[in-house]
Design a protein around this motif. Structure first.
Motif, mmCIF file in Angstrom:
data_model
loop_
_atom_site.group_PDB
_atom_site.id
_atom_site.type_symbol
_atom_site.label_atom_id
_atom_site.label_comp_id
_atom_site.label_asym_id
_atom_site.label_seq_id
_atom_site.Cartn_x
_atom_site.Cartn_y
_atom_site.Cartn_z
ATOM 1 N N GLN A 183 -4.942 -7.443 26.442
ATOM 2 C CA GLN A 183 -4.546 -7.512 25.032
ATOM 3 C C GLN A 183 -4.212 -6.128 24.488
ATOM 4 O OE1 GLN A 183 -8.194 -9.831 23.996
ATOM 5 N NE2 GLN A 183 -6.781 -10.940 22.652
ATOM 6 N N ILE A 184 -5.014 -5.133 24.878
ATOM 7 C CA ILE A 184 -4.750 -3.766 24.436
ATOM 8 C C ILE A 184 -3.406 -3.295 24.979
ATOM 9 C CG2 ILE A 184 -5.552 -1.368 24.537
ATOM 10 C CD1 ILE A 184 -8.399 -2.435 24.686
ATOM 11 N N GLU A 185 -3.164 -3.596 26.263
ATOM 12 C CA GLU A 185 -1.889 -3.208 26.862
ATOM 13 C C GLU A 185 -0.729 -3.920 26.183
ATOM 14 O OE1 GLU A 185 -2.521 -4.180 30.938
ATOM 15 O OE2 GLU A 185 -3.566 -2.288 31.401
ATOM 16 N N LYS A 186 -0.924 -5.197 25.853
ATOM 17 C CA LYS A 186 0.124 -5.955 25.165
ATOM 18 C C LYS A 186 0.393 -5.369 23.786
ATOM 19 C CE LYS A 186 0.364 -10.453 25.560
ATOM 20 N NZ LYS A 186 0.120 -11.914 25.389
ATOM 21 N N TYR A 187 -0.675 -4.957 23.095
ATOM 22 C CA TYR A 187 -0.522 -4.353 21.770
ATOM 23 C C TYR A 187 0.324 -3.092 21.843
ATOM 24 C CZ TYR A 187 -1.511 -1.369 17.812
ATOM 25 O OH TYR A 187 -1.361 -0.503 16.757
ATOM 26 N N PHE A 188 -0.065 -2.154 22.743
ATOM 27 C CA PHE A 188 0.655 -0.886 22.814
ATOM 28 C C PHE A 188 2.078 -1.069 23.330
ATOM 29 C CE2 PHE A 188 -3.654 1.045 22.687
ATOM 30 C CZ PHE A 188 -3.434 1.880 21.605
ATOM 31 N N SER A 189 2.273 -2.054 24.211
ATOM 32 C CA SER A 189 3.614 -2.334 24.700
ATOM 33 C C SER A 189 4.503 -2.846 23.565
ATOM 34 C CB SER A 189 3.556 -3.369 25.826
ATOM 35 O OG SER A 189 4.857 -3.723 26.253
ATOM 36 N N ALA A 190 3.966 -3.798 22.769
ATOM 37 C CA ALA A 190 4.728 -4.339 21.645
ATOM 38 C C ALA A 190 4.967 -3.263 20.592
ATOM 39 C CB ALA A 190 3.980 -5.525 21.026
ATOM 40 N N LEU A 191 3.972 -2.397 20.389
ATOM 41 C CA LEU A 191 4.113 -1.313 19.415
ATOM 42 C C LEU A 191 5.196 -0.331 19.845
ATOM 43 C CD1 LEU A 191 3.035 0.038 16.830
ATOM 44 C CD2 LEU A 191 1.363 1.224 18.262
ATOM 45 N N GLN A 192 5.178 0.015 21.133
ATOM 46 C CA GLN A 192 6.168 0.961 21.641
ATOM 47 C C GLN A 192 7.575 0.382 21.548
ATOM 48 O OE1 GLN A 192 5.678 2.053 25.754
ATOM 49 N NE2 GLN A 192 6.783 3.966 25.495
ATOM 50 N N GLU A 193 7.715 -0.884 21.903
ATOM 51 C CA GLU A 193 9.030 -1.519 21.809
ATOM 52 C C GLU A 193 9.521 -1.546 20.361
ATOM 53 O OE1 GLU A 193 8.768 -5.360 23.539
ATOM 54 O OE2 GLU A 193 8.325 -4.620 25.564
ATOM 55 N N GLY A 194 8.580 -1.847 19.439
ATOM 56 C CA GLY A 194 8.946 -1.881 18.030
ATOM 57 C C GLY A 194 9.360 -0.522 17.509
ATOM 58 N N LEU A 195 8.639 0.516 17.937
ATOM 59 C CA LEU A 195 8.970 1.879 17.504
ATOM 60 C C LEU A 195 10.337 2.316 18.028
ATOM 61 C CD1 LEU A 195 5.515 3.661 17.967
ATOM 62 C CD2 LEU A 195 6.746 3.353 15.811
ATOM 63 N N ILE A 196 10.584 1.991 19.293
ATOM 64 C CA ILE A 196 11.869 2.358 19.889
ATOM 65 C C ILE A 196 13.006 1.665 19.141
ATOM 66 C CG2 ILE A 196 13.316 2.133 21.948
ATOM 67 C CD1 ILE A 196 10.741 2.493 23.603
ATOM 68 N N GLU A 197 12.823 0.380 18.858
ATOM 69 C CA GLU A 197 13.847 -0.374 18.152
ATOM 70 C C GLU A 197 14.033 0.154 16.730
ATOM 71 O OE1 GLU A 197 16.832 -2.935 17.289
ATOM 72 O OE2 GLU A 197 15.925 -2.510 19.252
ATOM 73 N N GLN A 198 12.898 0.469 16.082
ATOM 74 C CA GLN A 198 12.966 0.982 14.715
ATOM 75 C C GLN A 198 13.695 2.317 14.659
ATOM 76 O OE1 GLN A 198 9.277 2.341 12.562
ATOM 77 N NE2 GLN A 198 9.647 0.473 11.383
ATOM 78 N N LYS A 199 13.390 3.224 15.597
ATOM 79 C CA LYS A 199 14.040 4.528 15.616
ATOM 80 C C LYS A 199 15.519 4.410 15.982
ATOM 81 C CE LYS A 199 9.871 7.187 16.641
ATOM 82 N NZ LYS A 199 9.182 8.089 17.584
ATOM 83 N N ARG A 200 15.808 3.434 16.834
ATOM 84 C CA ARG A 200 17.206 3.228 17.208
ATOM 85 C C ARG A 200 18.007 2.773 15.991
ATOM 86 N NH1 ARG A 200 16.530 -0.456 20.912
ATOM 87 N NH2 ARG A 200 16.334 1.035 22.630
ATOM 88 N N GLU A 201 17.394 1.923 15.160
ATOM 89 C CA GLU A 201 18.092 1.406 13.984
ATOM 90 C C GLU A 201 18.400 2.504 12.976
ATOM 91 O OE1 GLU A 201 15.683 -1.693 12.437
ATOM 92 O OE2 GLU A 201 16.178 -3.123 14.037
#
Length: 222
Positions: free
Chosen positions: A183-201
Motif C-alpha cells: 500500500q505504501i508503494e502504491k501510494y508513492f507510485s500514484a503520488l509520483q505519477e500525479g506529480l509528473i503529470e501535474q508538472k507536465r501540465e
C-alpha cells in the motif's frame, strides 16, 4: 440508507465508564422464567453517562459493518442512528464545522486539493474510507509539536478534519498496523505519477514537490 438493527443491549457501569453489552437469555425450569446468562461487551458510551454517543468495539463493527456509516446515540432507552456523509460528518455537524478551528487545516486542504495527495491516498487506502483517516492523522502530526497520539481525540473535537468522526487512539494504532508495504508503494507510485503529470501540465519540471514534505516523513512512517 437502511437503519441498522441492533441485538438486545444492556448498559453496565464500571468505575470509569458506561459500557454497552449484548446478552443471551437462558431458561430456568425451576423458576419457569428466563434470565440473562451471558454478556459480551460491544461498545462504550463516550459521554461517561448512560446517555450519549456510542463508540462500538472493533469486533462488533466487524460483525456489523453497516454501523460504520452511522453515528449512534443512546437517548433514554432508545438507540438513535444518524447517517454520516463521506467525511464522517452528520448533516448537523457539517453545518457547525465553521465553528471549529479550521484555519491551519484549511491551508493543508488547499495543498491536498492542488496536489495529487488526495487521489494517491484514495488509490492506496480505499477500504472503509481509510484515506480520510490517514489524512486526518497526518494533519494532527503536522500541526502538533507533541505527536502523542493519545491527544488526537481532543485535537479532533476542536479541529475541522477530513475524517469528522471519532477516532480512538487504539483505532489509530490498528489503522497503521494494518498498512502493508504494498500500500505504501502504491501510494508513492500514484503520488509520483500525479506529480509528473501535474508538472507536465504546467510545463515546470524543476519545482520541488511540497507533497513529499507532508507525507514522506510524517503520516506513513509513524
Amino acid at each position: 440508507m437502511k437503519t441498522p438493527q441492533l441485538p438486545p443491549l444492556i448498559i453496565k457501569k464500571s468505575p470509569s465508564a458506561f459500557y454497552v453489552y449484548t446478552y443471551k437469555n437462558k431458561w430456568d425450569p425451576e423458576k419457569k422464567r428466563s434470565y440473562r446468562a451471558s454478556f459480551k461487551k460491544v461498545g462504550t458510551v463516550t459521554s461517561g453517562e448512560k446517555e450519549g454517543r456510542i463508540r462500538w468495539d472493533d469486533h462488533f463493527l466487524a460483525e456489523r459493518p453497516e454501523l460504520r456509516d452511522f453515528i449512534c446515540e443512546r437517548k433514554g432507552k432508545d438507540y438513535v442512528f444518524t447517517p454520516m456523509n463521506e467525511g464522517g460528518f452528520t448533516l448537523s455537524q457539517a453545518m457547525e464545522v465553521k465553528q471549529l478551528h479550521a484555519g491551519a487545516t484549511w491551508a493543508l486542504d488547499q495543498l491536498v486539493v492542488q496536489s495529487p495527495i488526495g487521489e494517491a491516498l484514495k488509490t492506496a487506502f480505499p477500504q472503509r474510507r481509510d484515506y480520510l483517516k490517514v489524512l486526518s492523522i497526518a494533519y494532527f502530526i503536522i500541526l502538533n509539536q507533541d505527536n502523542n497520539i493519545s491527544k488526537y481525540p481532543t485535537f479532533a473535537e476542536a479541529t475541522r478534519l477530513p475524517w469528522g468522526a471519532s477516532l480512538h487512539p487504539s483505532s489509530i494504532g490498528r489503522i497503521f498496523r494494518k498498512i502493508k508495504k504494498q500500500q505504501i508503494e502504491k501510494y508513492f507510485s500514484a503520488l509520483q505519477e500525479g506529480l509528473i503529470e501535474q508538472k507536465r501540465e504546467v510545463g515546470d519540471d524543476d519545482k520541488p514537490g511540497l507533497t513529499h514534505i507532508i507525507f514522506n516523513e510524517t503520516s506513513l512512517t509513524h
